[in-house]
Design a protein around this motif. Structure first.
Motif, PDB file in Angstrom:
ATOM      1  N   ARG A  52      -1.607  -4.751   7.873  1.00 22.91           N
ATOM      2  CA  ARG A  52      -2.011  -5.395   6.610  1.00 22.91           C
ATOM      3  C   ARG A  52      -2.788  -4.414   5.719  1.00 22.91           C
ATOM      4  NH1 ARG A  52       1.726  -8.786   7.314  1.00 22.91           N
ATOM      5  NH2 ARG A  52       1.329 -10.566   8.618  1.00 22.91           N
ATOM      6  N   HIS A  53      -3.656  -3.634   6.329  1.00 27.74           N
ATOM      7  CA  HIS A  53      -4.437  -2.632   5.585  1.00 27.74           C
ATOM      8  C   HIS A  53      -3.506  -1.616   4.905  1.00 27.74           C
ATOM      9  CE1 HIS A  53      -7.522   0.373   4.737  1.00 27.74           C
ATOM     10  NE2 HIS A  53      -6.766   1.254   5.376  1.00 27.74           N
ATOM     11  N   LEU A  54      -2.533  -1.109   5.643  1.00 31.67           N
ATOM     12  CA  LEU A  54      -1.612  -0.113   5.095  1.00 31.67           C
ATOM     13  C   LEU A  54      -0.702  -0.713   4.027  1.00 31.67           C
ATOM     14  CD1 LEU A  54      -0.690   1.797   8.363  1.00 31.67           C
ATOM     15  CD2 LEU A  54      -2.175   2.585   6.499  1.00 31.67           C
ATOM     16  N   GLU A  55      -0.294  -1.966   4.219  1.00 28.69           N
ATOM     17  CA  GLU A  55       0.525  -2.632   3.196  1.00 28.69           C
ATOM     18  C   GLU A  55      -0.217  -2.689   1.865  1.00 28.69           C
ATOM     19  OE1 GLU A  55       3.031  -5.647   6.133  1.00 28.69           O
ATOM     20  OE2 GLU A  55       1.269  -6.407   5.051  1.00 28.69           O
ATOM     21  N   LYS A  56      -1.487  -3.062   1.923  1.00 26.56           N
ATOM     22  CA  LYS A  56      -2.287  -3.146   0.699  1.00 26.56           C
ATOM     23  C   LYS A  56      -2.556  -1.766   0.111  1.00 26.56           C
ATOM     24  CE  LYS A  56      -4.520  -7.473   1.886  1.00 26.56           C
ATOM     25  NZ  LYS A  56      -5.753  -8.134   2.299  1.00 26.56           N
ATOM     26  N   GLN A  57      -2.930  -0.814   0.957  1.00 28.29           N
ATOM     27  CA  GLN A  57      -3.284   0.528   0.495  1.00 28.29           C
ATOM     28  C   GLN A  57      -2.115   1.223  -0.204  1.00 28.29           C
ATOM     29  OE1 GLN A  57      -4.982   3.049   3.514  1.00 28.29           O
ATOM     30  NE2 GLN A  57      -5.100   4.800   2.170  1.00 28.29           N
ATOM     31  N   TYR A  58      -0.896   1.040   0.327  1.00 25.89           N
ATOM     32  CA  TYR A  58       0.253   1.761  -0.202  1.00 25.89           C
ATOM     33  C   TYR A  58       1.223   0.875  -0.980  1.00 25.89           C
ATOM     34  CZ  TYR A  58      -1.445   5.594   2.602  1.00 25.89           C
ATOM     35  OH  TYR A  58      -2.227   6.584   3.135  1.00 25.89           O
TER      36      TYR A  58
END
Length: 69
Positions: A52-58
């Motif tokens: 979820r963190h990577l989805e939002k970040q990128y």
């Protein structure tokens, strides 16, 4: 890998485009250089939080909550 708790562990990432949804597989060692084992408790929860963190970040498309055809 740091966010998942694997720190400086060696790992391999394999990108797949063989399904409708492109995805990656990550394989890592769970034994540290000093011979101790990485704590694997709550590994799934950590991986989902990292996803979820990577989805939002990128700006990636989130994984659907349920399987779709």
């Amino acid at each position: 890998m740091e966010y998942m708790g694997y720190g400086e562990q060696p790992f391999v990432v394999v990108r797949h485009r063989d399904t409708k949804h492109e995805h990656v597989h990550i394989v890592s060692a769970t034994i540290k250089e000093d011979g101790s084992q990485i704590n694997l408790s709550h590994d799934f929860k950590r991986s989902m939080a990292t996803q979820r963190h990577l989805e939002k970040q990128y700006g990636l498309s989130p994984l659907p909550e349920t399987k779709q055809e």
